[in-house]
Design an enzyme around this catalytic site. Structure first.
Site, PDB file in Angstrom:
ATOM      1  N   GLU A 175      74.098  60.003   8.837  1.00 17.98           N
ATOM      2  CA  GLU A 175      74.494  59.682  10.114  1.00 17.98           C
ATOM      3  C   GLU A 175      74.952  58.157   9.857  1.00 17.98           C
ATOM      4  O   GLU A 175      76.140  57.621  10.217  1.00 17.98           O
ATOM      5  CB  GLU A 175      73.323  59.487  11.218  1.00 17.98           C
ATOM      6  CG  GLU A 175      73.205  60.718  12.009  1.00 17.98           C
ATOM      7  CD  GLU A 175      74.546  61.127  12.801  1.00 17.98           C
ATOM      8  OE1 GLU A 175      75.125  60.462  13.797  1.00 17.98           O
ATOM      9  OE2 GLU A 175      75.370  61.939  12.141  1.00 17.98           O
ATOM     10  N   ASP A 176      73.890  57.579   9.173  1.00 16.78           N
ATOM     11  CA  ASP A 176      74.280  55.910   8.956  1.00 16.78           C
ATOM     12  C   ASP A 176      75.058  55.313   7.878  1.00 16.78           C
ATOM     13  O   ASP A 176      75.120  54.279   7.516  1.00 16.78           O
ATOM     14  CB  ASP A 176      72.927  55.177   9.063  1.00 16.78           C
ATOM     15  CG  ASP A 176      72.041  55.613  10.614  1.00 16.78           C
ATOM     16  OD1 ASP A 176      72.803  56.127  11.399  1.00 16.78           O
ATOM     17  OD2 ASP A 176      70.762  55.285  11.045  1.00 16.78           O
TER      18      ASP A 176
END
Ligand code: MN
Length: 751
Positions: free
Chosen positions: A114-115
């Site tokens: 996600e990051d």
């Protein structure tokens, strides 16, 4: 664990020091953020792994840590801590549950997709396909789109449950993730804090509960409560702290006695003090409308013994020590909760009447109680799957089947709610439709949940085909049928027991708008009906009858009286009789009047039965009789007993739940019988003793029993039971009186 352990086998003066001083109470300190020390945290984490994993697995996990730390380099959390502190904390929670290396690796990597720009393929290459799937599963849950709140919740739930059905570890990682986010929520904005807390309470906590992750479940609730109601949380925490001081002595005595008693009965046990969580105290206060001082059982002990027979032995020994509180004993060993929880629960009445809750269980049950499905994670092959894992697996499989059948999120959620929200009850309509209501909901709540009109017009209910009072609390699986009447209206007394916001709001709304005119029309209709029953018509009453009635009785206007009738504050039959009497004689005599209100009777023609003549304070029941409306009898009316058997007034008729309004004012007619010695002037003395209580005697009849005594039958107008009791008491004191009693059946009456 909340409390330090005290082993009874240790020969310390156990219990002398109250266990609660040294314990970490469930009160979370306001400043929860000591600065993180990554090196120390990592070391602590790896040390935990050594307890149950092989060195090569630990090496791989450590590699995942460095991979993740590298990927998150330069990223920080709202608290200012380096981002890697978060996945590390998540992995540590999973290590505490003894999860396998793949799950721990995935936990460390759970936010990299996600990051950061790491891909699933890359994770698969470095850490294996299974780990990559787990990370992908967690990432997908993070990517949920939010539409409306309810829609988002339903969809969230569906995704969570399905992900869980594929591999429970995805959810365990997600739950550990949420736990750490909740623990560090102080650092985020207040509005986000509330949203996240609400979501935690509505989605994550129920799932943790269903999976038997009890400790996690409690902590999530506690943290959510603290963030959604910070003020209440603080006030309650303070109250618990000071109550702990006040009750320390009593608790210490119970602990001391328990710790001494068990070894004396040859039971080896470990005794731990425990305190109820603030959230559960808060919920109890809210749901049962108690003040803090009324919530007494905030202390308890947990007793861990060697095996199942010892659980029951310990129970017997402790019940011999202090009296158990009736109705509080629960055997979750014989009948485990759906999430696998097992224990014996009992509440003892300690010194000063203070209740102390005990939970008795084996070590293994304790493990399951603490960490549910995550317990025994190591035994993964089918043969050693414990019962809990097997049933959880079955449940998850049923979710997948359900998903194929119901692709709609909201509908899917309806089906799984039954096990996820034990705080609700599920009941059936006569058509077989399922309705979910708050636990404690009554038949009136049900009526309003079906339709506002059903609620507004309900007069009685049948639960599982039996007539029951409208205030009856519903239980899971009840089949509820509501009896309505076209002219019925909600009763203000219902506000005293309804649980749902909808019912409450609708009753208030109805009563308010009713006041404004509709009720006058209804009152006129009811009065006309009552007059018709007496052989008269409303139109034939002249203005003089009304004039006299209003002057001698109420001091109100005609419209106000009609409104009162419509609102159920006045009985139409009585107003009708008074209007007719007024026409004939100027309105000086009438059998009863005033603000009689009977719950459940609003809007119906109603009469008090002439056989038993109920007065306020009597337990009463209503019966609908064609052409006469609602007839109110006392519970013990002899005619009613005949009726129950199928004949008489109750036979085949509708029984209605009725009760006196607190404001019901008389006078009400009642029949009493006095047996007195035959002596000159006895009637006069009786009459004056009665008259001292400001009672009208409307009728007297006498029977000469024998030469020596006389039976006198008085018809009196009284205000209620208390009033009658005072009269009976002073008449009984007269020397001539040998017997006095109230009659519920008039043998002497000629009609
Ligand atoms: Mn995360």
């Amino acid at each position: 664990m909340l409390a330090a352990s005290l082993s009874p086998s240790v020969s310390s003066p156990a219990g002398a020091a109250a266990p609660f001083d040294s314990d970490a109470p469930p009160i979370i300190p306001v400043d929860m953020h000591p600065p993180v020390d990554l090196a120390e945290d990592l070391e602590h984490f790896l040390a935990q792994l050594h307890a149950y994993l092989k060195q090569e697995d630990i090496d791989q996990i450590e590699a995942a840590y460095h991979f993740s730390a590298n990927a998150h380099r330069g990223q920080f959390r709202s608290s200012g801590d380096p981002y890697i502190s978060h996945p590390l904390a998540v992995a540590e929670t999973l290590a505490h549950w003894r999860l396998d290396p793949q799950a721990l690796t995935a936990a460390l990597l759970h936010d990299v997709m996600e990051d950061t720009n790491i891909t699933k393929a890359q994770i698969a290459q470095d850490f294996g396909k299974v780990t990559a799937e787990l990370v992908d599963g967690v990432s997908k849950l993070d990517r949920l789109e939010h539409q409306s709140y309810e829609e988002a919740q339903a969809e969230n739930f569906r995704k969570m449950l399905l992900a869980m059905a594929q591999d429970v570890r995805v959810i365990l990682i997600k739950l550990a993730d949420r736990l750490h986010n909740m623990r560090t929520l102080d650092a985020v904005r207040p509005d986000k804090r509330r949203r996240v807390s609400r979501e935690t309470l509505e989605i994550y906590a129920p799932i943790a509960n269903r999976l038997g992750l009890n400790t996690l479940y409690r902590e999530l609730q506690e943290l959510s409560f603290r963030n959604t109601n910070p003020l209440r949380y603080r006030v309650l925490a303070k109250a618990v702290r000071s109550a702990r001081g006040n009750r320390r002595e009593g608790v210490g005595k119970v602990l001391e006695a328990v710790v001494a008693r068990l070894p004396a009965c040859q039971i080896k046990a470990e005794v731990m003090g425990r305190e109820k969580h603030l959230y559960s105290i808060y919920r109890k206060m809210r749901d049962k409308r108690l003040s803090f001082s009324q919530v007494l059982d905030i202390y308890g002990f947990r007793i861990i013994v060697a095996d199942v027979p010892s659980c029951y032995l310990a129970l017997g020994a402790l019940h011999g020590l202090f009296k158990p509180l009736p109705g509080k004993f629960k055997d979750y060993i014989a009948i485990p909760k759906v999430n696998g929880y097992q224990s014996l629960h009992t509440t003892l009445i300690g010194p000063y009447g203070m209740p102390v809750e005990l939970q008795i269980r084996t070590r293994e049950m304790h493990h399951v109680a603490e960490s549910g499905v995550a317990s025994h994670w190591l035994y993964k092959d089918e043969d050693t799957l414990n019962e809990l894992q097997r049933t959880t697996h079955q449940w998850l499989q049923s979710l997948i089947d359900l998903q194929t059948a119901t692709p709609d999120s909201a509908e899917f959620l309806e089906h799984v709610k039954v096990d996820l929200f034990p705080g609700e009850v599920y009941v059936f309509t006569p058509a077989g439709k399922i309705l979910s209501l708050r636990r404690g909901a009554t038949a009136v709540d049900f009526a309003y949940a079906v339709h506002t009109d059903i609620g507004n017009r309900c007069i009685a209910c049948k639960i599982n085909h039996e007539h029951m009072p409208l205030r009856t609390e519903l239980r899971n699986g009840d089949r509820v049928e509501i009896v309505t009447a076209p002219n019925a209206a909600p009763n203000p007394n219902w506000l005293g027991f309804v649980k749902s916001g909808k019912a409450r709001a609708q009753i208030r709304h109805f009563l308010k708008t009713r006041q404004n005119g509709e009720s006058a029309a209804l009152g006129e209709h009811l009065l006309s009906q009552a007059l018709h029953n007496l052989g008269h018509r409303l139109e034939e009453l002249g203005s003089s009858a009304w004039h006299r009635f209003l002057r001698t009785f109420s001091g109100k206007t005609q419209k106000e009286v009609l409104t009162d009738i419509g609102l159920g504050k006045r009985l139409p039959a009585i107003v009708a009789r008074r209007l007719l009497d007024g026409r004939a004689s100027g309105g000086s005599v009438a059998q009863s009047a005033g603000a009689i209100r009977i719950a459940g009777s609003q809007g119906m023609a109603m009469q008090l039965a002439r056989c038993c003549r109920p007065i306020p304070g009597d337990p009463i029941v209503g019966i609908i009789k064609a052409g006469q409306g609602l007839i109110v009898h006392t519970h013990d009316c002899p005619n009613l007993r005949i009726g129950k058997a199928g004949r008489g007034p109750g036979g085949g008729k509708e029984w209605i739940d009725v009760e006196w309004d607190a404001a019901a004012a008389g006078p009400f007619e009642v029949l009493i019988m006095v047996v007195a010695q035959n002596a000159p002037g006895v009637l006069g003395r009786l009459a004056s003793a009665i008259a001292e209580h400001e009672v009208n005697i409307t009728d007297v009849r006498m029977d000469n029993d024998s030469g020596a005594t006389t039976s006198l039958y008085f018809t009196l107008q009284v205000g209620g039971r208390m009033h009658l009791a005072r009269i009976l008491k002073s008449v009984r004191r007269l020397p001539a009186v040998t017997r006095i009693s109230r009659l519920k059946e008039d043998h002497t009456q000629r009609n």
